[in-house]
Each structure stands twice: as C-alpha cells, then as structure tokens.
Write an enzyme that holds these catalytic residues in place. Sequence first.
Site, short mmCIF file in Angstrom:
data_model
loop_
_atom_site.label_atom_id
_atom_site.label_comp_id
_atom_site.label_asym_id
_atom_site.label_seq_id
_atom_site.Cartn_x
_atom_site.Cartn_y
_atom_site.Cartn_z
N CYS A 77 -0.29 12.47 -1.14
CA CYS A 77 0.14 11.14 -0.69
C CYS A 77 1.65 11.20 -0.53
O CYS A 77 2.38 11.36 -1.51
CB CYS A 77 -0.25 10.11 -1.75
SG CYS A 77 0.30 8.45 -1.36
N CYS A 184 1.82 10.79 6.60
CA CYS A 184 0.93 10.04 5.71
C CYS A 184 -0.42 10.72 5.83
O CYS A 184 -0.91 10.92 6.96
CB CYS A 184 0.84 8.58 6.15
SG CYS A 184 -0.50 7.65 5.33
N HIS A 186 -3.33 9.78 5.39
CA HIS A 186 -4.39 9.00 6.05
C HIS A 186 -4.48 9.33 7.55
O HIS A 186 -5.54 9.22 8.15
CB HIS A 186 -4.11 7.50 5.90
CG HIS A 186 -4.68 6.92 4.64
ND1 HIS A 186 -4.18 7.21 3.40
CD2 HIS A 186 -5.72 6.06 4.44
CE1 HIS A 186 -4.88 6.54 2.48
NE2 HIS A 186 -5.81 5.85 3.08
N1 DGL Z 1 -2.02 8.43 2.24
C1 DGL Z 1 -0.79 7.94 1.77
C2 DGL Z 1 0.41 8.72 2.26
O1 DGL Z 1 0.30 9.90 2.50
C3 DGL Z 1 -0.52 6.47 1.68
C4 DGL Z 1 -1.34 5.46 2.39
C5 DGL Z 1 -1.18 4.10 1.73
O2 DGL Z 1 -1.79 3.93 0.69
O3 DGL Z 1 -0.45 3.26 2.28
O4 DGL Z 1 1.47 8.19 2.37
#
Ligand code: DGL
Length: 219
Positions: A77, A184, A186
């Site tokens: 993350c 990110c 995601h």
């Molecule tokens: N997946 C996360 C990242 O790499 C954060 C996404 C979130 O929870 O806003 O920053």
Amino acid sequence: MQRHEFSMKIGVFDSGVGGLSVALAIERALPEYEIVYREDREHVPYGTRTSEEILGFVVPIFADMIELGCSTIVVACNTVSTTIIGPLRKQFPDTVLIAMEPMIKPAAIRTRTGVIAVCATPATLTSQRYAELKRQFASGLTVLEPDCSDWAGMIENGEVNVRIIADRINRILDAHADMIVLGCTHYHWIQEEIRVLAEGRATVLQPEHAIVRQVKKLL
Ligand code: DGL
C-alpha cells in the site's frame, strides 16, 4: 502423502484489494512461502484519511500478522508506506517491513519528454516521503498528479467508471507525459484500461516485478 511444511510466512497488507495483486505475484515467485494476506475492509479507502487514523488502523493488524508468525511484512500500500512507515518501523523493530513507493526514479530515468505522471491517492501525494522522492529523482522534470481520489473506492466497490479514468489519462497524455506511474496498488486492477489508453504514447509503470525482486533479495 507427505505434508508440505512452510519454512516461513510472509505477510502482505493493503487497505483493500490492491495488495492482492502483489500477494499473487509473490506467491507465484516464491511458492515455498505461505502468504498471509490482510486488508482493512472496515476502513478502506485509506487515501483520504489522516496519518494518525491510518496508523491506528494498521498497528493491530500488523501485530496480528506478527503473532501468526510473519517475520516479513510487505506493505503493499503506497499510502501506508509513504505516510507512516517510520512509526511502523519503530513500533515493530524486529519485523522486516518492505515498503512500496511510487516508481518516480525509473520514470525519471526513462522519460524522453521530461513529463511524468503519478497516479496515487491524495494521502500519498501530500506525504513528505513523496515530496522527498520528487526532490531526489524528478527535480527539473514536470510531474503531473491527476486527481485519482475516487479511483481506489471505485475499484474496491467493483464500480470502475472507464470514462472517468479515460478523462484523467487523456489529459496527462495531452500534456505530453510519456511515463505513467501507478502509485497505488489498487490501480493494478485497471492497468489494462490505462495501457490501452496510453498505447503508443506513454509507458505504464507498475511495481509488482520490482517488489518481488526486493522480497527475494531480502529473504
Ligand atoms: N492501495 C493503496 C495504495 O497503494 C491505497 C488505496 C486506499 O485505500 O485509498 O495506496
């Protein structure tokens, strides 16, 4: 039949589904390790929260993974890595924490137009660590930071709006970005859409291979 004994457990954490892609990549590369994946469904997305809030959510989850036998945790993350990795390292000094940060350095090395774009959460983009990365590797370059504040939520809820993504990506392409950093985890789940939009104009940088290499090196 002989039971397979795992010599070690690797923890992988993300606020939600982003880190799953990282966990799968590590699992493929290191099948002899057991992956313990944890997310925080109750509080995702993290990207619009404060560092204090995020720290409060993450500490008990990491403590739990350590309790389960993870001596290495991949912080899959960028938001957690760029905002609170210091306090986490202090809190868990005996655990190897592998952080994930936006790939500004490779983007800066490879750009030909001198314009790179970083797609990341608001918390990442406003973090001190991110400012340091830009100072260290991208001074003299133009760094575009499109508004991706709603992307993690869209992905988490399975409600990806390709028109929104296309709008932001087309703007950075029109501004001559030739490197798009997916900062990110995601965004792994929309990388194909982004690659199609960027085809022939920009390279999309995505961190899974780099993180697998780092995990292998550290184990
Ligand atoms: N997946 C996360 C990242 O790499 C954060 C996404 C979130 O929870 O806003 O920053």
